[in-house]
Design a protein around this motif. Sequence first.
Motif, PDB file in Angstrom:
ATOM      1  N   TYR A   5      12.356   0.845 -13.387  1.00  0.00           N
ATOM      2  CA  TYR A   5      13.447  -0.034 -13.012  1.00  0.00           C
ATOM      3  C   TYR A   5      13.008  -1.027 -11.947  1.00  0.00           C
ATOM      4  N   ARG A   6      13.703  -2.153 -11.933  1.00  0.00           N
ATOM      5  CA  ARG A   6      13.477  -3.143 -10.890  1.00  0.00           C
ATOM      6  C   ARG A   6      14.158  -2.672  -9.613  1.00  0.00           C
ATOM      7  N   CYS A   7      13.439  -2.731  -8.503  1.00  0.00           N
ATOM      8  CA  CYS A   7      13.982  -2.315  -7.210  1.00  0.00           C
ATOM      9  C   CYS A   7      14.207  -3.556  -6.351  1.00  0.00           C
ATOM     10  N   GLU A   8      15.376  -4.161  -6.517  1.00  0.00           N
ATOM     11  CA  GLU A   8      15.656  -5.414  -5.827  1.00  0.00           C
ATOM     12  C   GLU A   8      15.688  -5.258  -4.310  1.00  0.00           C
ATOM     13  N   ALA A   9      16.029  -4.054  -3.842  1.00  0.00           N
ATOM     14  CA  ALA A   9      16.129  -3.854  -2.387  1.00  0.00           C
ATOM     15  C   ALA A   9      14.786  -4.019  -1.688  1.00  0.00           C
ATOM     16  N   ASP A  23      11.541  -7.981   1.543  1.00  0.00           N
ATOM     17  CA  ASP A  23      10.420  -7.664   2.429  1.00  0.00           C
ATOM     18  C   ASP A  23       9.073  -7.979   1.797  1.00  0.00           C
ATOM     19  N   LEU A  24       8.983  -7.851   0.473  1.00  0.00           N
ATOM     20  CA  LEU A  24       7.687  -7.965  -0.192  1.00  0.00           C
ATOM     21  C   LEU A  24       7.426  -9.344  -0.786  1.00  0.00           C
ATOM     22  N   GLY A  25       8.469 -10.111  -1.018  1.00  0.00           N
ATOM     23  CA  GLY A  25       8.284 -11.472  -1.491  1.00  0.00           C
ATOM     24  C   GLY A  25       7.919 -11.588  -2.954  1.00  0.00           C
ATOM     25  N   CYS A  26       8.178 -10.548  -3.720  1.00  0.00           N
ATOM     26  CA  CYS A  26       7.897 -10.592  -5.156  1.00  0.00           C
ATOM     27  C   CYS A  26       8.870  -9.679  -5.880  1.00  0.00           C
ATOM     28  N   THR A  27       8.949  -9.817  -7.185  1.00  0.00           N
ATOM     29  CA  THR A  27       9.756  -8.921  -7.996  1.00  0.00           C
ATOM     30  C   THR A  27       8.997  -7.613  -8.164  1.00  0.00           C
ATOM     31  N   VAL A  28       9.655  -6.505  -7.880  1.00  0.00           N
ATOM     32  CA  VAL A  28       8.993  -5.197  -7.907  1.00  0.00           C
ATOM     33  C   VAL A  28       9.726  -4.255  -8.855  1.00  0.00           C
ATOM     34  N   SER A  29       8.991  -3.726  -9.826  1.00  0.00           N
ATOM     35  CA  SER A  29       9.512  -2.659 -10.668  1.00  0.00           C
ATOM     36  C   SER A  29       8.764  -1.370 -10.352  1.00  0.00           C
ATOM     37  N   ILE A  30       9.496  -0.277 -10.356  1.00  0.00           N
ATOM     38  CA  ILE A  30       8.943   1.038 -10.049  1.00  0.00           C
ATOM     39  C   ILE A  30       8.868   1.868 -11.320  1.00  0.00           C
ATOM     40  N   LYS A  31       7.707   2.453 -11.572  1.00  0.00           N
ATOM     41  CA  LYS A  31       7.551   3.458 -12.625  1.00  0.00           C
ATOM     42  C   LYS A  31       7.480   4.796 -11.908  1.00  0.00           C
ATOM     43  N   LEU A  32       8.527   5.594 -12.047  1.00  0.00           N
ATOM     44  CA  LEU A  32       8.703   6.781 -11.223  1.00  0.00           C
ATOM     45  C   LEU A  32       8.187   8.030 -11.927  1.00  0.00           C
ATOM     46  N   GLY A  37       0.444   1.186  -3.877  1.00  0.00           N
ATOM     47  CA  GLY A  37       0.798  -0.106  -4.467  1.00  0.00           C
ATOM     48  C   GLY A  37       1.609  -0.963  -3.505  1.00  0.00           C
ATOM     49  N   ILE A  38       2.605  -0.361  -2.866  1.00  0.00           N
ATOM     50  CA  ILE A  38       3.406  -1.105  -1.892  1.00  0.00           C
ATOM     51  C   ILE A  38       2.529  -1.534  -0.720  1.00  0.00           C
ATOM     52  N   ALA A  39       1.612  -0.668  -0.303  1.00  0.00           N
ATOM     53  CA  ALA A  39       0.699  -1.018   0.787  1.00  0.00           C
ATOM     54  C   ALA A  39      -0.127  -2.249   0.439  1.00  0.00           C
ATOM     55  N   ALA A  40      -0.569  -2.327  -0.824  1.00  0.00           N
ATOM     56  CA  ALA A  40      -1.376  -3.485  -1.241  1.00  0.00           C
ATOM     57  C   ALA A  40      -0.577  -4.782  -1.153  1.00  0.00           C
ATOM     58  N   ARG A  70       0.695 -10.409   0.896  1.00  0.00           N
ATOM     59  CA  ARG A  70       1.929 -10.938   0.316  1.00  0.00           C
ATOM     60  C   ARG A  70       1.697 -12.230  -0.447  1.00  0.00           C
ATOM     61  N   ASP A  71       0.806 -13.074   0.045  1.00  0.00           N
ATOM     62  CA  ASP A  71       0.576 -14.366  -0.607  1.00  0.00           C
ATOM     63  C   ASP A  71       0.073 -14.182  -2.039  1.00  0.00           C
ATOM     64  N   ARG A  72      -0.744 -13.171  -2.240  1.00  0.00           N
ATOM     65  CA  ARG A  72      -1.303 -12.936  -3.576  1.00  0.00           C
ATOM     66  C   ARG A  72      -0.205 -12.638  -4.599  1.00  0.00           C
ATOM     67  N   PHE A  73       0.834 -11.944  -4.157  1.00  0.00           N
ATOM     68  CA  PHE A  73       1.858 -11.476  -5.089  1.00  0.00           C
ATOM     69  C   PHE A  73       3.139 -12.301  -5.040  1.00  0.00           C
ATOM     70  N   ALA A  74       3.193 -13.280  -4.176  1.00  0.00           N
ATOM     71  CA  ALA A  74       4.407 -14.071  -4.005  1.00  0.00           C
ATOM     72  C   ALA A  74       4.878 -14.664  -5.331  1.00  0.00           C
ATOM     73  N   GLY A  75       6.148 -14.434  -5.632  1.00  0.00           N
ATOM     74  CA  GLY A  75       6.742 -14.997  -6.836  1.00  0.00           C
ATOM     75  C   GLY A  75       6.384 -14.300  -8.135  1.00  0.00           C
ATOM     76  N   ARG A  76       5.585 -13.253  -8.079  1.00  0.00           N
ATOM     77  CA  ARG A  76       5.153 -12.556  -9.289  1.00  0.00           C
ATOM     78  C   ARG A  76       6.019 -11.314  -9.542  1.00  0.00           C
ATOM     79  N   HIS A  77       5.930 -10.800 -10.758  1.00  0.00           N
ATOM     80  CA  HIS A  77       6.598  -9.539 -11.097  1.00  0.00           C
ATOM     81  C   HIS A  77       5.528  -8.455 -11.148  1.00  0.00           C
ATOM     82  N   VAL A  78       5.650  -7.505 -10.235  1.00  0.00           N
ATOM     83  CA  VAL A  78       4.643  -6.461 -10.066  1.00  0.00           C
ATOM     84  C   VAL A  78       5.254  -5.101 -10.388  1.00  0.00           C
ATOM     85  N   VAL A  79       4.526  -4.310 -11.149  1.00  0.00           N
ATOM     86  CA  VAL A  79       4.911  -2.915 -11.381  1.00  0.00           C
ATOM     87  C   VAL A  79       4.017  -2.030 -10.534  1.00  0.00           C
ATOM     88  N   THR A  80       4.616  -1.089  -9.810  1.00  0.00           N
ATOM     89  CA  THR A  80       3.839  -0.104  -9.072  1.00  0.00           C
ATOM     90  C   THR A  80       4.190   1.283  -9.587  1.00  0.00           C
TER      91      THR A  80
END
Length: 326
Positions: A28-32, A36-45, A284-287, A292-302
Amino acid sequence: MQETRLDTARIRAARRVIDPVFLDTPLYRCEALEPDLGCTVSIKLETANPVRSFKARGTEVVASLLVGHGSRAAVCASAGNLGQALAWSGRGRGIDVTVVASRIVTVAKLDRIRALGARLELVDGDHEMARERAAAIARHDGIRLVEDSLDLETCEGAATIGLELVDTVPVFDAVLIALGGGALATGVGHVVKALAPEVEVICVQPLGAPAMTHSWRRRRVVTTDSTDTIADGVAGRRPIPAVLDDLLLVADDAVLVQETSIMAGMRKLLDHAGLVVEPSAALGIAAILEDRDRFAGRHVVTIVCGSNVDVDAYHRWIGAASTHRS
């Protein structure tokens, strides 16, 4: 893509022998997390299962093949999660499981291994010493040695996560994968590069346990004399050559992160996703936090890969993250 040791048809077949309780885990996408991270983040739990890590995807395949070949005993070395998973998979199939672990392994993980019915042997030293002892037991007793990452079953079981990612997620740009022995990274990486080659596969390892990352960067096995990280699940010192060969074919990058970033990642997963995770699962979140600049505006799955953690240590790490943040 050049061929790895893995096979996509076998990976699809693996889903048929893995207990469904370990399959189709939440994604799922974790909008919260995103402000802080500056990118779209989806979590595979991968923690919402009986062993609270992804490892049982591989041990289910191992145990199924053992029974098919008439084998009723196996031994592995483990930093905790593989041992729990093999114990769980073996218990349901009548397989006697021995787990060798370092005395420094998280007590909660050791207690769970025992509770699942495995015989537990503790050794002085680190995980590499446990690997040596497990191999000696296998030779002496004539039983199956389960070697995480070297055994294809562990990689191809983990690779079923990749199938679920490419089959269900909307378009995403990168997947961040914790890197230890390499089963998760090579498994998921193989599937992503085979079926969604435009997605960037980024492996993440602690700065205090950098052997596989250094090996990937130098394209040869690099060992270290010691490790120094709270992320015990990925704290190996001696990469397996065959696994490195696979990783070189599927990983686009391998990065190292600091301990403070790992703790901050754990804190963010607690505060913004309500997840209690072990350090390896926060890599993944640590990376993202460190670049942040590397991932800015991207959709990342961790991939949140495990939640077996010592409660007292967890509170210390989370407290340290709060102090560092302030």
